[in-house]
Scaffold this motif. Structure first.
Motif, mmCIF file in Angstrom:
data_model
loop_
_atom_site.group_PDB
_atom_site.id
_atom_site.type_symbol
_atom_site.label_atom_id
_atom_site.label_comp_id
_atom_site.label_asym_id
_atom_site.label_seq_id
_atom_site.Cartn_x
_atom_site.Cartn_y
_atom_site.Cartn_z
ATOM 1 N N PHE A 1 68.546 36.376 52.131
ATOM 2 C CA PHE A 1 68.779 35.434 53.247
ATOM 3 C C PHE A 1 69.060 34.022 52.703
ATOM 4 C CE2 PHE A 1 67.562 38.706 56.131
ATOM 5 C CZ PHE A 1 66.530 39.391 55.531
ATOM 6 N N ARG B 1 68.237 30.819 54.530
ATOM 7 C CA ARG B 1 66.849 30.354 54.676
ATOM 8 C C ARG B 1 66.402 29.498 53.495
ATOM 9 N NH1 ARG B 1 63.746 33.572 58.388
ATOM 10 N NH2 ARG B 1 61.829 32.865 57.333
ATOM 11 N N LYS C 1 65.792 26.670 50.685
ATOM 12 C CA LYS C 1 65.751 25.193 50.709
ATOM 13 C C LYS C 1 65.803 24.642 49.289
ATOM 14 C CE LYS C 1 63.382 25.115 55.127
ATOM 15 N NZ LYS C 1 62.071 25.718 55.508
ATOM 16 N N MET D 1 56.160 33.962 45.763
ATOM 17 C CA MET D 1 56.063 32.501 45.719
ATOM 18 C C MET D 1 57.046 31.805 46.658
ATOM 19 S SD MET D 1 53.530 32.396 43.967
ATOM 20 C CE MET D 1 53.311 30.615 44.089
ATOM 21 N N CYS D 2 57.984 32.567 47.221
ATOM 22 C CA CYS D 2 59.013 31.931 48.069
ATOM 23 C C CYS D 2 58.427 31.553 49.428
ATOM 24 C CB CYS D 2 60.177 32.885 48.273
ATOM 25 S SG CYS D 2 61.372 32.232 49.472
ATOM 26 N N PRO D 3 58.493 30.268 49.807
ATOM 27 C CA PRO D 3 57.922 29.850 51.101
ATOM 28 C C PRO D 3 58.849 30.152 52.282
ATOM 29 C CG PRO D 3 58.022 27.997 49.550
ATOM 30 C CD PRO D 3 58.905 29.084 49.021
ATOM 31 N N ASP D 4 60.010 30.691 52.014
ATOM 32 C CA ASP D 4 60.958 30.879 53.129
ATOM 33 C C ASP D 4 61.511 32.297 53.242
ATOM 34 O OD1 ASP D 4 61.389 27.660 52.398
ATOM 35 O OD2 ASP D 4 61.495 28.192 54.541
ATOM 36 N N VAL D 5 60.914 33.228 52.514
ATOM 37 C CA VAL D 5 61.336 34.641 52.586
ATOM 38 C C VAL D 5 62.861 34.741 52.446
ATOM 39 C CG1 VAL D 5 60.759 36.843 53.673
ATOM 40 C CG2 VAL D 5 59.538 34.799 54.391
ATOM 41 N N PHE E 1 61.718 41.821 53.932
ATOM 42 C CA PHE E 1 61.428 40.829 54.972
ATOM 43 C C PHE E 1 60.493 41.435 56.016
ATOM 44 C CE2 PHE E 1 62.750 36.805 56.804
ATOM 45 C CZ PHE E 1 62.411 36.932 58.132
ATOM 46 N N SER F 1 64.935 30.657 60.727
ATOM 47 C CA SER F 1 64.490 29.997 59.481
ATOM 48 C C SER F 1 63.311 29.073 59.784
ATOM 49 C CB SER F 1 65.638 29.146 58.914
ATOM 50 O OG SER F 1 66.737 29.954 58.608
ATOM 51 N N PHE F 2 62.426 28.972 58.798
ATOM 52 C CA PHE F 2 61.264 28.079 58.980
ATOM 53 C C PHE F 2 61.754 26.626 58.953
ATOM 54 C CE2 PHE F 2 58.487 31.407 56.611
ATOM 55 C CZ PHE F 2 58.350 32.152 57.781
ATOM 56 N N PRO G 1 60.889 21.866 52.104
ATOM 57 C CA PRO G 1 61.041 22.691 50.893
ATOM 58 C C PRO G 1 59.730 22.738 50.101
ATOM 59 C CG PRO G 1 62.894 21.177 51.122
ATOM 60 C CD PRO G 1 61.888 20.781 52.157
ATOM 61 N N CYS H 1 56.866 23.901 51.058
ATOM 62 C CA CYS H 1 55.628 23.837 51.863
ATOM 63 C C CYS H 1 54.974 25.218 51.888
ATOM 64 C CB CYS H 1 55.949 23.412 53.281
ATOM 65 S SG CYS H 1 54.538 23.583 54.391
ATOM 66 N N GLY I 1 54.938 28.304 54.755
ATOM 67 C CA GLY I 1 55.845 29.456 54.785
ATOM 68 C C GLY I 1 55.249 30.690 54.127
ATOM 69 N N ILE I 2 54.514 30.465 53.037
ATOM 70 C CA ILE I 2 53.888 31.617 52.359
ATOM 71 C C ILE I 2 52.780 32.182 53.249
ATOM 72 C CG2 ILE I 2 52.592 32.355 50.310
ATOM 73 C CD1 ILE I 2 54.025 30.122 48.745
ATOM 74 N N ARG J 1 54.219 34.272 55.911
ATOM 75 C CA ARG J 1 54.664 35.618 55.476
ATOM 76 C C ARG J 1 53.460 36.551 55.317
ATOM 77 N NH1 ARG J 1 56.091 34.967 50.368
ATOM 78 N NH2 ARG J 1 54.320 36.225 49.624
ATOM 79 N N VAL K 1 48.246 34.406 45.621
ATOM 80 C CA VAL K 1 48.935 34.862 46.855
ATOM 81 C C VAL K 1 48.427 36.254 47.219
ATOM 82 C CG1 VAL K 1 51.163 35.614 47.797
ATOM 83 C CG2 VAL K 1 51.017 33.452 46.536
#
Lengths: 69, 243, 350
Positions: A10, A13, A15, A60-64, B6, B14-15, B19, B21, B24-25, B28, B183
């Motif tokens: 994606f 998504r 950043k 580790m990706c905050p935005d999937v 996903f 999209s969140f 960048p 932050c 978002g984790i 998920r 995580v």
């Protein structure tokens, strides 16, 4: 089972935060110069064959943005 | 090895987070846990006021907005009204531990069968980085320009340690998401915090130490590293576990 | 049906139970404690939920949560507690939640007193919280009406999907009268908006934050449309209007004393009418407009420093005189106090 491989599932998504790049143990990824619609530089796979499918980048990706399939 | 795909519980929007932050984790992980516990169809989320006020854009579950600080009270009302719902709140440190501390502590003291998630990034993020109850001594914020002075604002609230002493709390942990190992641990803690509710044991609480790159004035990688410093004031770990 | 002797507060709780109220959240404050106490005894027996909260602020937010799942829910408090709930009232309206709130008013401002007052009229009808919103506000004048209006409040709240308030006070709340707790036929309304878990459907959201261009204006227009539609629910009791030159107006428990004064005057042949608004929002403008058109003058009697008088003046719109007889909380007037003023008003009119 064939080994898992990372893919930029994606890009819109992304950043360009670089966390995946930083944590990837094999330096498979890099923030490219292509910008997505949000105006961010999107991650790219620079060394696909080095990818071991470990999934750290996904974790580790905050935005999937990535999938490891 | 299981593939990393996903999460189906997340919508495709999209969140909006900055960048790097860690919201978002946490989002998920929450989606993965709701999916793996098979409770998406009876989930009821309470969106608090702060960076996470747009929770309903990202989760394909029923979500209600609550006034700033009142998420745990709204969650109490929803859970009492329909106990079959799996009720969770998703709040920042300001919402949960400043304006909403009374509602949060009393929900925990009552042992409400709800799961409370607190994202602790030591500032009020949405409003631009002001002092919060978890700001560190000496930490500069837009309302403590010279750094938090304990003689003026005292010391950070250690919420996980406080809640650990409540008999009504069945699971209480503080986690971080600034390393892959953490995580994975955070996800397990979140799962147990939901089981605390689902198995009718009591209040479930998970505090996420979270990076706030923009308001900490650091890039994503350095902000993730800074979270390690936070763990000196906010030690990670499971503080109470009856699940 | 054999009547039972109950307080107004108890009648309100019984009315809520009759309407199928399943969740009650409250907090102790004089003079409304009988409501949570009765709910604490009765709701669990009926498979309902009673919870005392740590504050009125928490209670009204529990109400928000419960109402969001589509169940009939209520809270009650008194003046200072209602003030604490104000921010969430705005959310209840914005989220379009059919919740019921009861205010058994006490003297204000500040800690004030624990006796009757009508000093919360503006707070109730203008919206104690922020933004353009209203509660549907009903005000009973007897124990029987307290029972029936509370039940009705649940129906109207769902009809318009907006919060409703019962505004009463310590006088009615604490006095006892016979009540016939009769069965009431109340309409039910679809709950396709309720948060009951996204089973076989996409997730639903109840929110009030609208940042997109024109979005919030559209939300406000939607609410205003509801408030216009609510006008048809406006109710007032009008007596002796045929030959009236003066219409004496009061609401709630004070109206009982005022009615007695009006009847004293009528026995002496004075041409006096009695108008008692039952709904305070929507305010019943019609009887006031009609009486004003015939040249009738008005005397508004209130247990505050003058609040409803403004709504009467707005309804009459300058076409007739509107005088105020204000009794600041909480010294109750005797009928004679009002009867003397009625005679003075009529004399002045000649």
């Amino acid at each position: 089972m064939a080994r898992l491989k990372v893919r930029v599932a994606f890009p819109e998504r992304c950043k360009g935060c670089g966390l995946c790049v930083h944590f990837c143990p094999k330096k498979v990824l890099s923030v490219g110069n292509q910008r997505n619609l949000q105006g961010y530089k999107v991650v790219e796979i620079v060394s696909p064959d080095k990818c071991t499918g470990c999934g750290v980048c996904y974790l580790m990706c905050p935005d999937v943005v990535l999938e490891v399939v | 090895m299981k593939a990393f795909t996903f999460p189906q519980v997340l919508t495709d929007r999209s969140f909006h987070y900055c960048p790097g932050c860690h919201h978002g984790i946490a989002h998920r992980l929450l989606a993965e846990v709701l999916e793996e516990l098979g409770v998406q169809e009876r989930a009821y989320g309470v969106a608090s006021i702060g960076c996470a006020c747009f929770l309903y854009y990202y989760f394909d579950v029923d979500i209600c907005e609550a006034p700033h600080g009142r998420a745990c009270a709204a969650a109490t009302g929803a859970k009492r009204a329909r106990p079959e719902l799996v009720v969770f709140t998703y709040q920042g440190d300001g919402d949960f531990a400043a304006i909403g501390l009374t509602e949060s502590l009393h929900a925990a003291a009552r042992g409400e069968r709800i799961t409370a998630i607190m994202i602790n990034n030591t500032v009020y993020g949405m409003t631009g980085g002001q002092l919060s109850p978890t700001t560190l001594p000496g930490q500069r914020t837009t309302t403590t320009p010279e750094g938090r002075d304990p003689r003026v604002y005292g010391y950070p609230l250690k919420v996980a340690e406080i809640l650990a002493g409540f008999p009504g709390v069945a699971f209480c942990a503080r986690v971080a998401v600034n390393t892959p190992k953490r995580v994975r641990e955070a996800k397990e803690a979140l799962r147990k915090a939901f089981l605390a509710q689902i198995e009718n044991r009591g209040f479930g609480y998970v505090e996420f130490l979270s990076a706030c790159p923009v308001n900490w004035k650091l890039d994503a990688v350095r902000a993730a590293e800074k979270v390690n410093e936070l763990t000196e004031t906010f030690p990670l770990g499971v503080f109470r576990d009856e699940v | 049906m054999k009547p039972i002797l109950v307080k107004g507060s108890e009648a309100i709780a019984l009315g809520a139970l009759e309407a199928g109220c399943r969740c009650y959240f409250g907090y102790p404050i004089t003079p409304q404690n009988e409501i949570p106490e009765l709910m604490a005894r009765e709701l669990p027996k009926r498979g309902g939920v009673f919870l005392q909260a740590e504050s009125e602020l928490a209670a009204v937010n529990m109400l928000l949560g419960a109402a969001s799942t589509g169940v009939r829910a209520m809270t009650s408090s008194s003046s200072p507690g209602i003030s604490l709930m104000a921010e969430t009232f705005s959310y209840l309206a914005a989220l379009e939640l059919p919740a019921v709130v009861v205010n058994v008013s006490r003297g204000g401002p500040g800690l004030g007193g624990i006796e009757a007052s009508q000093g919360d009229y503006f707070q109730a009808t203008r919206g104690a919280g922020h933004g353009d919103y209203h509660f549907l506000v009903l005000s009973p004048a007897s124990i029987q009406e307290a029972y029936e209006l509370t039940a009705k409040a649940f129906e109207l709240a769902e009809k318009y999907r907006q919060p409703a308030m019962i505004l009463t006070d310590a006088l009615l709340g604490q006095m006892k009268e016979p009540l016939r707790p009769r069965k009431l036929r109340l309409k039910k309304y679809p709950k396709d908006w309720a948060l009951t878990g996204a089973k076989g459907r996409p997730g639903r959201t109840l929110r009030s934050l609208y940042l997109g261009p024109g979005e919030l204006r559209a939300r406000n227009e939607l609410l205003q449309k509801k408030y216009r539609a609510m006008r048809r629910e406006a109710r007032a009791k009008v007596l002796y209007a045929e030959d009236a030159e003066l219409a004496v107006t009061a609401f709630g428990s004070l109206s009982r004393i005022v009615k007695e004064a009006v009847e004293m005057a009528r026995e002496k042949g004075y041409p006096v009418a009695f108008v008692r608004p039952v709904t305070l929002f929507p305010f019943p403008e019609k009887p006031f407009r009609e009486l004003a058109a015939r040249g009738v003058r008005f005397l508004v009697v209130e247990l505050n420093c003058g609040q409803m008088v403004e709504d009467v003046r707005l309804s009459v719109c300058g076409r007739s005189e509107v005088e105020l007889q204000a009794f600041p909380p909480s010294d109750l007037p005797a009928p004679e106090d009002i009867y003397r003023r009625i005679k003075r008003c009529l004399a002045a009119g000649k």
